[in-house]
Motif scaffolding. Structure first.
Motif, mmCIF file in Angstrom:
data_model
loop_
_atom_site.group_PDB
_atom_site.id
_atom_site.type_symbol
_atom_site.label_atom_id
_atom_site.label_comp_id
_atom_site.label_asym_id
_atom_site.label_seq_id
_atom_site.Cartn_x
_atom_site.Cartn_y
_atom_site.Cartn_z
ATOM 1 N N THR A 1 48.471 64.812 13.937
ATOM 2 C CA THR A 1 47.823 63.551 13.618
ATOM 3 C C THR A 1 46.241 63.895 12.923
ATOM 4 O O THR A 1 45.678 64.213 14.166
ATOM 5 N N LEU A 2 45.904 63.490 11.873
ATOM 6 C CA LEU A 2 44.551 63.919 11.391
ATOM 7 C C LEU A 2 43.792 62.710 11.260
ATOM 8 O O LEU A 2 42.525 62.717 11.402
ATOM 9 N N LEU A 3 44.168 61.380 11.171
ATOM 10 C CA LEU A 3 43.577 60.214 10.838
ATOM 11 C C LEU A 3 44.340 59.219 11.551
ATOM 12 O O LEU A 3 45.657 59.079 11.540
ATOM 13 N N LEU A 4 43.449 58.464 12.074
ATOM 14 C CA LEU A 4 43.782 57.344 13.007
ATOM 15 C C LEU A 4 43.646 56.080 11.940
ATOM 16 O O LEU A 4 42.435 55.718 11.484
ATOM 17 N N ARG A 5 44.533 55.364 11.691
ATOM 18 C CA ARG A 5 44.715 54.282 10.688
ATOM 19 C C ARG A 5 44.842 52.804 11.524
ATOM 20 O O ARG A 5 45.695 52.862 11.997
ATOM 21 N N THR A 6 43.955 51.716 11.072
ATOM 22 C CA THR A 6 44.165 50.560 11.430
ATOM 23 C C THR A 6 44.028 49.706 10.081
ATOM 24 O O THR A 6 43.853 50.170 8.927
ATOM 25 N N THR A 7 44.241 48.387 10.170
ATOM 26 C CA THR A 7 44.104 47.575 8.917
ATOM 27 C C THR A 7 42.689 47.316 8.369
ATOM 28 O O THR A 7 42.425 47.064 7.447
ATOM 29 N N ARG A 8 41.781 47.637 9.254
ATOM 30 C CA ARG A 8 40.418 47.565 8.952
ATOM 31 C C ARG A 8 39.619 49.026 8.785
ATOM 32 O O ARG A 8 38.614 48.974 8.285
ATOM 33 N N ALA B 1 42.207 68.115 -0.832
ATOM 34 C CA ALA B 1 41.554 67.202 -1.792
ATOM 35 C C ALA B 1 41.699 65.821 -1.311
ATOM 36 O O ALA B 1 40.625 64.926 -1.407
ATOM 37 N N VAL B 2 43.001 65.279 -1.330
ATOM 38 C CA VAL B 2 43.241 63.680 -0.788
ATOM 39 C C VAL B 2 42.723 63.440 0.466
ATOM 40 O O VAL B 2 42.182 62.500 0.763
ATOM 41 N N PHE B 3 43.043 64.615 1.385
ATOM 42 C CA PHE B 3 42.555 64.133 2.937
ATOM 43 C C PHE B 3 41.070 64.221 2.807
ATOM 44 O O PHE B 3 40.602 63.257 3.569
ATOM 45 N N ILE B 4 40.302 64.858 2.082
ATOM 46 C CA ILE B 4 38.750 65.105 2.176
ATOM 47 C C ILE B 4 38.133 63.703 1.546
ATOM 48 O O ILE B 4 37.373 63.083 2.173
ATOM 49 N N ARG B 5 38.968 63.120 0.462
ATOM 50 C CA ARG B 5 38.279 62.003 -0.022
ATOM 51 C C ARG B 5 38.641 60.857 0.856
ATOM 52 O O ARG B 5 37.821 60.085 1.109
ATOM 53 N N VAL B 6 39.827 60.541 1.616
ATOM 54 C CA VAL B 6 40.045 59.439 2.660
ATOM 55 C C VAL B 6 39.433 59.685 3.587
ATOM 56 O O VAL B 6 38.734 58.652 4.202
ATOM 57 N N ALA B 7 39.105 60.967 4.278
ATOM 58 C CA ALA B 7 38.081 61.059 5.475
ATOM 59 C C ALA B 7 36.905 60.800 5.296
ATOM 60 O O ALA B 7 36.229 59.955 6.066
ATOM 61 N N SER C 1 49.196 57.738 0.546
ATOM 62 C CA SER C 1 49.609 57.644 1.746
ATOM 63 C C SER C 1 50.825 58.806 2.130
ATOM 64 O O SER C 1 51.064 59.446 3.162
ATOM 65 N N ARG C 2 51.577 58.901 0.955
ATOM 66 C CA ARG C 2 52.459 59.829 0.875
ATOM 67 C C ARG C 2 52.321 61.275 1.338
ATOM 68 O O ARG C 2 52.923 62.129 2.118
ATOM 69 N N ILE C 3 51.079 61.681 0.446
ATOM 70 C CA ILE C 3 50.378 62.777 0.459
ATOM 71 C C ILE C 3 50.042 63.027 1.880
ATOM 72 O O ILE C 3 50.346 64.222 2.468
ATOM 73 N N LEU C 4 49.368 62.202 2.236
ATOM 74 C CA LEU C 4 48.656 62.300 3.506
ATOM 75 C C LEU C 4 49.785 62.446 4.884
ATOM 76 O O LEU C 4 49.765 63.420 5.775
ATOM 77 N N GLY C 5 50.754 61.835 4.562
ATOM 78 C CA GLY C 5 52.157 61.642 5.522
ATOM 79 C C GLY C 5 52.914 63.147 5.401
ATOM 80 O O GLY C 5 53.018 63.720 6.570
ATOM 81 N N ASN C 6 52.861 63.621 4.037
ATOM 82 C CA ASN C 6 53.383 64.995 4.278
ATOM 83 C C ASN C 6 52.522 66.019 5.021
ATOM 84 O O ASN C 6 53.050 67.082 5.469
ATOM 85 N N LEU C 7 51.214 65.979 4.726
ATOM 86 C CA LEU C 7 50.104 66.957 5.371
ATOM 87 C C LEU C 7 50.438 66.929 6.741
ATOM 88 O O LEU C 7 50.513 67.874 7.576
#
Length: 298
Positions: free
Chosen positions: A48-55, A9-15, A35-41
């Motif tokens: 790696t499922l998501l590529l994160r930058t500051t923007r 659920a968290v991953f879907i919302r963020v993605a 962030s913790r939930i995504l890191g655990n996933l």
């Protein structure tokens, strides 16, 4: 197992929303928890499922595959739970996108009885006449108006209603410029159109089984229904609109219907499901309600 459903659920919302902070607000948890939930996933899956930058946040190839399957699994789980609890226990959030004027005049009034029947549901409305990226905006269902077949898409869709279209102008405009006697005379008038190819818009009329298509000259280009309505009422030109859009202005004498012996193809109102042809139980419920209400109004 419940932790895995939460991770999905968290991953879907963020993605879909492209933002950790937005997901945190929608799920009512802290951003560090997201962030913790995504890191655990990602640690559990070993990829790696998501590529994160500051923007920005974007999906990797593995993330795109996981998103598709996670949405399917969560929808299946929700359907199984809903079948057990019954339709009266719908809960959660529905993100509903719609055009501004149609939303104000038709959709919002139709929601009162639906929300009263489902007190545990919350609706988040995105009102815009611009075409949103429904996936990026995390939209569950979008209300769209159009003429002709829908664009090819992997989205699911259901037609809700047909809406009459007509040509209108203000009495002040007609007093100065007169009224067109037939569609071909529109080329000599000031017309208000939505953005079209090279500033031209084709208006297609049917009269005595004869079809006439007229490329009207654009005096004004406007990309929103409220803007078109305001310009027409102000006497700036002749506009094409849905009857729903102008019914109050016609009743009050602010606008006059023109060429009423000629018929325009109706606008079709659709519900669009970005998640595909099998929406969740809560989305199906709101669409069923809108189909009954908007279909009766059209």
């Amino acid at each position: 197992m419940s932790d895995r459903w939460q991770e999905m659920a968290v991953f879907i919302r963020v993605a879909e929303g492209g933002s950790l902070s937005r997901a945190a607000r929608e799920l009512e948890v802290s951003q560090p928890s997201i962030s913790r939930i995504l890191g655990n996933l990602e640690a559990r899956l070993g990829t790696t499922l998501l590529l994160r930058t500051t923007r920005s946040i974007s999906l990797t190839e593995a993330g795109s595959l996981y998103l598709e399957r996670a949405k399917y699994l969560l929808a299946e789980m929700e359907e199984a739970e809903q079948a057990t609890r019954g339709v009266d226990s719908l809960h959660g959030v529905i993100r509903l996108a719609m055009p501004v004027l149609y939303g104000v005049r038709e959709v919002i009034p139709a929601l009162a009885t639906f929300l009263a029947r489902h007190p545990d549901l919350r609706v988040e409305m995105i009102m815009s006449d611009a075409r949103q990226n429904l996936v990026t905006d995390g939209v569950d269902v979008a209300i769209r108006l159009g003429v002709g077949p829908l664009e090819d898409s992997t989205f699911g869709a259901r037609r809700l209603a047909l809406v009459e279209r007509l040509v209108v102008a203000a009495p002040s405009y007609l007093a100065t410029h007169g009224a067109p006697a037939n569609p071909s005379e529109l080329t000599r008038h000031h017309c208000i159109v939505q953005h079209g190819l090279f500033g031209r818009e084709s208006w297609r009329f049917t009269h005595d089984q004869t079809v006439t298509s007229v490329d009207v000259p654009a005096k004004l280009w406007i990309n929103s229904a409220p803007g078109i309505l305001a310009a027409a009422v102000a006497g700036l030109g002749i506009a094409l609109a849905t009857r729903i859009m102008v019914k109050e202005e016609l009743r009050m004498g602010q606008l006059t219907q023109l060429l009423d012996g000629y018929r325009l193809d109706p606008a079709e109102v659709y519900a669009i499901f970005p998640a595909g042809p099998r929406p969740s139980a809560k989305v199906r419920a709101i669409v069923e309600h809108l189909a009954a209400s908007l279909g009766a109004r059209a």
